[in-house]
Design a protein around this motif. Structure first.
Motif, PDB file in Angstrom:
ATOM      1  N   GLY A  51       4.425  -9.328   9.394  1.00 33.43           N
ATOM      2  CA  GLY A  51       3.644  -8.309  10.086  1.00 33.43           C
ATOM      3  C   GLY A  51       4.506  -7.214  10.680  1.00 33.43           C
ATOM      4  N   LEU A  52       5.593  -7.597  11.341  1.00 34.18           N
ATOM      5  CA  LEU A  52       6.504  -6.597  11.905  1.00 34.18           C
ATOM      6  C   LEU A  52       7.143  -5.750  10.811  1.00 34.18           C
ATOM      7  N   TYR A  55       4.527  -3.265   9.591  1.00 34.88           N
ATOM      8  CA  TYR A  55       4.230  -2.255  10.603  1.00 34.88           C
ATOM      9  C   TYR A  55       5.361  -1.239  10.743  1.00 34.88           C
ATOM     10  N   GLY A  59       3.498   0.978   7.813  1.00 33.02           N
ATOM     11  CA  GLY A  59       2.539   1.606   8.718  1.00 33.02           C
ATOM     12  C   GLY A  59       1.293   2.090   8.025  1.00 33.02           C
ATOM     13  N   GLY A  63      -1.708  -0.025   9.118  1.00 30.15           N
ATOM     14  CA  GLY A  63      -0.505  -0.627   9.699  1.00 30.15           C
ATOM     15  C   GLY A  63      -0.786  -1.731  10.704  1.00 30.15           C
ATOM     16  N   LEU A  64      -1.622  -1.455  11.684  1.00 31.16           N
ATOM     17  CA  LEU A  64      -1.916  -2.460  12.703  1.00 31.16           C
ATOM     18  C   LEU A  64      -2.630  -3.662  12.093  1.00 31.16           C
ATOM     19  N   CYS A  66      -2.535  -4.703   9.042  1.00 30.20           N
ATOM     20  CA  CYS A  66      -1.621  -5.443   8.160  1.00 30.20           C
ATOM     21  C   CYS A  66      -0.452  -6.056   8.921  1.00 30.20           C
ATOM     22  N   ALA A  67      -0.331  -5.758  10.209  1.00 28.95           N
ATOM     23  CA  ALA A  67       0.628  -6.455  11.067  1.00 28.95           C
ATOM     24  C   ALA A  67      -0.022  -7.702  11.670  1.00 28.95           C
TER      25      ALA A  67
END
Length: 149
Positions: A51-52, A55, A59, A63-64, A66-67
């Motif tokens: 996730g990090l 992101y 992004g 992005g959020l 998929c994080a």
């Protein structure tokens, strides 16, 4: 295990394809497999790395979502590991869980990605291929891991 499956999941992200300004990828194979084979802590670790990574490096409007998704997917694999010990490493369970993990990801994208219309158009294009490839990938990964024991 966290490092090995984390690298595997990041490779799944790198192998992705940009569609409608977002990334369709196979990172769930490593994340879900990590949880299924190593339990909730391994799934959480790999999900967090994945996730990090997404992101920070990709992004975009998803992005959020998929994080957050890989963290949930890793924990889902870990939950099945915890509840079904021996049966968790069955290739049919892997396929089913891979598909369920992708359905959850699509729901998370629709909930968090904005604008919603772009998220919906993205999901309409990628839902079936991602469910198919990630589901089969988790099943194959679990089957290969079982043959090593």
């Amino acid at each position: 295990m966290i490092i090995v499956f984390g690298v595997f999941s990041m490779a799944g992200t790198y192998s992705g394809v940009s569609i409608h300004g977002a990334m369709a990828n196979t990172s769930a194979i490593g994340t879900v497999s990590a949880g299924l084979l190593g339990g909730p802590l391994v799934g959480l670790g790999v999900g967090t790395i994945t996730g990090l990574h997404f992101y920070i490096f990709y992004g975009g409007f998803t992005g959020l979502a998929c994080a957050v998704s890989p963290i949930i997917q890793g924990l889902l694999g870990g939950l099945v590991y915890w509840l079904a010990r021996e049966k968790a490493c069955d290739w049919k369970v892997g396929i089913g869980l891979g598909v369920i993990a992708q359905i959850l990801e699509m729901i998370i994208i629709l909930m968090l990605a904005r604008p919603f219309v772009e998220a919906w158009n993205f999901i309409r294009v990628i839902a079936m291929p991602m469910m198919t490839f990630n589901g089969l990938g988790v099943g194959l990964s679990i089957n290969c891991q079982n043959s090593l024991y």
